[in-house]
Design a protein around this motif. Structure first.
Motif, PDB file in Angstrom:
ATOM      1  N   GLU A 129      14.106   8.423  -5.900  1.00 33.69           N
ATOM      2  CA  GLU A 129      13.961   7.942  -4.527  1.00 33.69           C
ATOM      3  C   GLU A 129      13.549   9.078  -3.591  1.00 33.69           C
ATOM      4  OE1 GLU A 129      13.748   4.792  -4.113  1.00 33.69           O
ATOM      5  OE2 GLU A 129      14.453   4.454  -6.142  1.00 33.69           O
ATOM      6  N   THR A 130      13.867  10.324  -3.978  1.00 38.81           N
ATOM      7  CA  THR A 130      13.397  11.498  -3.244  1.00 38.81           C
ATOM      8  C   THR A 130      12.812  12.457  -4.278  1.00 38.81           C
ATOM      9  OG1 THR A 130      15.574  12.529  -3.407  1.00 38.81           O
ATOM     10  CG2 THR A 130      15.109  11.285  -1.394  1.00 38.81           C
ATOM     11  N   SER A 182       8.903  -0.799  -6.489  1.00 34.74           N
ATOM     12  CA  SER A 182       7.817  -1.352  -7.299  1.00 34.74           C
ATOM     13  C   SER A 182       8.372  -2.251  -8.402  1.00 34.74           C
ATOM     14  CB  SER A 182       6.965  -0.236  -7.896  1.00 34.74           C
ATOM     15  OG  SER A 182       7.699   0.504  -8.858  1.00 34.74           O
ATOM     16  N   HIS A 183       9.508  -1.888  -8.959  1.00 29.53           N
ATOM     17  CA  HIS A 183      10.125  -2.698 -10.020  1.00 29.53           C
ATOM     18  C   HIS A 183      10.543  -4.069  -9.494  1.00 29.53           C
ATOM     19  CE1 HIS A 183      12.218  -3.518 -13.741  1.00 29.53           C
ATOM     20  NE2 HIS A 183      13.298  -3.815 -13.051  1.00 29.53           N
ATOM     21  N   ARG A 231       0.824  -1.218   0.000  1.00 34.10           N
ATOM     22  CA  ARG A 231       0.000   0.000   0.000  1.00 34.10           C
ATOM     23  C   ARG A 231       0.850   1.256   0.000  1.00 34.10           C
ATOM     24  NH1 ARG A 231      -3.943  -2.385   4.569  1.00 34.10           N
ATOM     25  NH2 ARG A 231      -5.107  -3.792   3.213  1.00 34.10           N
ATOM     26  N   ASN A 232       1.982   1.199   0.669  1.00 38.63           N
ATOM     27  CA  ASN A 232       2.878   2.353   0.766  1.00 38.63           C
ATOM     28  C   ASN A 232       4.304   1.895   0.508  1.00 38.63           C
ATOM     29  OD1 ASN A 232       0.910   4.355   1.659  1.00 38.63           O
ATOM     30  ND2 ASN A 232       0.810   3.121   3.524  1.00 38.63           N
ATOM     31  N   LEU A 233       4.867   2.343  -0.589  1.00 41.51           N
ATOM     32  CA  LEU A 233       6.245   1.976  -0.911  1.00 41.51           C
ATOM     33  C   LEU A 233       7.177   3.065  -0.384  1.00 41.51           C
ATOM     34  CD1 LEU A 233       5.857   0.726  -4.584  1.00 41.51           C
ATOM     35  CD2 LEU A 233       5.831  -0.610  -2.477  1.00 41.51           C
ATOM     36  N   ASP A 234       8.202   2.670   0.369  1.00 39.05           N
ATOM     37  CA  ASP A 234       9.169   3.632   0.886  1.00 39.05           C
ATOM     38  C   ASP A 234      10.017   4.214  -0.241  1.00 39.05           C
ATOM     39  OD1 ASP A 234       8.296   3.248   3.482  1.00 39.05           O
ATOM     40  OD2 ASP A 234       9.742   1.647   3.863  1.00 39.05           O
TER      41      ASP A 234
END
Length: 134
Positions: free
Chosen positions: A114-115, A34-35, A26-29
């Motif tokens: 990533e940011t 995702s890949h 639900r929440n990817l850091d």
């Protein structure tokens, strides 16, 4: 083979892991996660497809008097239904693996950040399916 090491326990462990993954996704850091998740899902789906084919083969070989009561027509029909549906499920599982493969391929060309990019004040892409109001 004991339940601790057998296919029944392995299926239960996979079920638990899938539930955990469904919640965790639900929440990817990190967007790039995702890949890797897609890659893992694709490989897992291949194993699921293989398991379905193995179960279909096992049911195909199930014998009256050995694996189920003889004569019991409903059991025989149930085995035939299971084989037919498992064959169909195997085809659909293979198709899902191909779909995941394409999703993974699409994800592989994305330059994930990533940011957030500090210079970006507006998203470059519009929401899919909605016209721009320029």
């Amino acid at each position: 083979m004991s339940d601790t090491n057998g296919p029944r326990r392995a299926a239960q462990q996979m079920q638990e892991a899938a539930r955990y993954l469904a919640r965790a996704a639900r929440n990817l850091d990190a967007p790039s996660d995702s890949h890797e998740i897609l890659r893992s899902l694709q490989e897992t789906q291949g194993s699921i497809a293989q398991t379905i084919r193995e179960l279909a083969q096992w049911h195909r070989a199930a014998a009256a008097g050995t694996h189920y009561s003889r004569p019991h027509n409903e059991s025989a029909r149930g085995v035939m239904t299971a084989v037919s549906e498992l064959d169909l499920a195997a085809q659909e599982a293979d198709a899902l693996q191909e779909t995941l493969n394409r999703a993974h391929g699409g994800s592989s060309v994305v330059n994930w950040l990533e940011t957030p990019d500090a210079e970006a004040t507006e998203p470059e892409t519009q929401e899919l399916g909605k016209p721009r109001n320029d």
